[in-house]
Design an enzyme around this catalytic site. Structure first.
Site, PDB file in Angstrom:
ATOM      1  N   HIS A 172       0.831  -1.219   0.000  1.00 38.46           N
ATOM      2  CA  HIS A 172       0.000   0.000   0.000  1.00 38.46           C
ATOM      3  C   HIS A 172       0.860   1.262   0.000  1.00 38.46           C
ATOM      4  O   HIS A 172       0.504   2.269   0.636  1.00 38.46           O
ATOM      5  CB  HIS A 172      -0.999  -0.041   1.158  1.00 38.46           C
ATOM      6  CG  HIS A 172      -0.394  -0.118   2.536  1.00 38.46           C
ATOM      7  ND1 HIS A 172      -0.970  -0.834   3.576  1.00 38.46           N
ATOM      8  CD2 HIS A 172       0.728   0.458   3.062  1.00 38.46           C
ATOM      9  CE1 HIS A 172      -0.231  -0.690   4.657  1.00 38.46           C
ATOM     10  NE2 HIS A 172       0.803   0.088   4.373  1.00 38.46           N
TER      11      HIS A 172
ATOM     12  N   HIS B  77      -1.386   4.557   9.872  1.00 32.25           N
ATOM     13  CA  HIS B  77      -0.006   4.984  10.125  1.00 32.25           C
ATOM     14  C   HIS B  77      -0.014   6.279  10.946  1.00 32.25           C
ATOM     15  O   HIS B  77       0.619   7.266  10.567  1.00 32.25           O
ATOM     16  CB  HIS B  77       0.734   5.210   8.807  1.00 32.25           C
ATOM     17  CG  HIS B  77       0.745   4.029   7.882  1.00 32.25           C
ATOM     18  ND1 HIS B  77      -0.364   3.597   7.197  1.00 32.25           N
ATOM     19  CD2 HIS B  77       1.749   3.186   7.534  1.00 32.25           C
ATOM     20  CE1 HIS B  77      -0.052   2.540   6.452  1.00 32.25           C
ATOM     21  NE2 HIS B  77       1.222   2.271   6.642  1.00 32.25           N
TER      22      HIS B  77
ATOM     23  N   GLU C 240       4.474  -5.244   8.187  1.00 31.39           N
ATOM     24  CA  GLU C 240       3.063  -5.159   7.780  1.00 31.39           C
ATOM     25  C   GLU C 240       2.569  -6.433   7.091  1.00 31.39           C
ATOM     26  O   GLU C 240       1.367  -6.704   7.087  1.00 31.39           O
ATOM     27  CB  GLU C 240       2.873  -3.984   6.805  1.00 31.39           C
ATOM     28  CG  GLU C 240       3.067  -2.633   7.447  1.00 31.39           C
ATOM     29  CD  GLU C 240       2.984  -1.486   6.447  1.00 31.39           C
ATOM     30  OE1 GLU C 240       2.722  -0.361   6.863  1.00 31.39           O
ATOM     31  OE2 GLU C 240       3.179  -1.711   5.238  1.00 31.39           O
TER      32      GLU C 240
END
Ligand code: DHB
Ligand code: FE
Length: 283
Positions: free
Chosen positions: A12, A59, A240
């Site tokens: 991403h 984030h 992640e």
């Protein structure tokens, strides 16, 4: 009954969102990356899911560090793109599926996953960039989205095994819903990257490709890897990828890989995209 018909994983990387928004996907540096996503765009457009469950991490944009839920589920009807410091991305509002999300929350909590319930939440690049990579630039996203946010940015993080088991619980939750819905699950984040400190720029192609192999054939092995080992191999932020295990947990043991794409670098990050569905051979 609702059914999870397939899953996909994707990086991403926020810069990819900026490149899409800026109309620069055909520039020589970026073109090979976006070409790698063309099969996914076509596959998803043909499949036309009603709902996509997106496993992602915030984030410190949608949430501040005031609150860090380990697992959170978006139960609202809409989620606005977060302002990450340059104003929100000019992408459509993300429409939720409140009724399914509440059902999933009840099922997950009864199944020992104590989800944080988000009645209002902005979604950052962790969620919107995968939508852009998989759908391009539509006027509106072509399906409803249930955001499931995992804390992978602040220690202590959930284990890889816990993420995998969450996927299994998500499957039970979806399959106990009373309405016919075609559901896809997406795992986001990764692949290897570290964007701070002495190892900034770290990319580990060997591990990334090994991870995708194992994710396909023997995901349970990946659940035994410790956080320290993940950080060593894929970088502090590359960690992640444990969210890919949530997607994988929601599928059968035997899967067919419909698409597999890996590219380095996207500036300082490895990019990966895989589509899987339950194996027809085992059906
Ligand atoms: C970057 C940020 C991310 O959240 C990510 O998953 C990959 C790369 C970056 O800032 O480069
Ligand atoms: Fe990220």
């Amino acid at each position: 009954m609702a059914e999870i018909v397939a899953g996909f994983c994707t990086s991403h990387v926020p810069l990819l969102g900026r490149v899409i928004d800026g109309g620069r996907t055909q520039e020589p540096y970026w073109k090979p990356i976006f070409q790698g996503y063309e099969p996914t765009k076509k596959w998803l457009a043909d499949l036309k899911p009603d709902v996509v469950i997106v496993i992602y991490n915030d984030h410190a944009n949608g949430f501040s560090f005031k609150y860090t839920p380990t697992f959170a589920i978006g139960c609202a009807d809409e989620f606005n793109p977060a302002d990450e410091g340059h104003g929100p991305r000019h992408v459509p509002v993300v429409h939720g599926h409140s009724r399914l999300a509440w059902h999933m929350t009840e099922s997950l909590v009864a199944d020992q996953f104590d989800m944080t319930i988000m009645n209002e939440m902005d979604v950052d690049h962790g969620l919107t960039v995968p939508l852009s990579l998989a759908c391009g630039q539509p006027e509106a996203w072509p399906f409803k989205v249930i955001p499931i946010c995992v804390n992978v940015i602040q220690y202590p993080q959930p284990t890889a095994e816990r993420c995998y088991l969450l996927g299994k619980a998500i499957r039970r939750a979806v399959e106990s819903y009373d309405e016919d819905l075609k559901v896809v699950i997406a795992g986001t984040g990764g692949m290897s990257h570290q964007i701070h400190g002495a190892r900034s720029g770290l990319i580990n192609q060997k591990f990334d490709n090994w991870f995708i192999d194992k994710l396909t054939t023997s995901p349970a092995e990946l659940t035994k890897i410790s956080h320290a080992e993940y950080v060593r191999e894929v970088g502090a932020e590359g960690m992640e990828i444990i969210m890919w295990l949530t997607m994988r947990g929601a599928l059968d043991d035997n899967v067919d890989v419909l698409h597999r794409f890996y590219h380095v670098p996207a500036m300082n990050t490895a990019v990966g995209n895989v589509i899987m569905q339950n194996s027809r051979a085992s059906a």
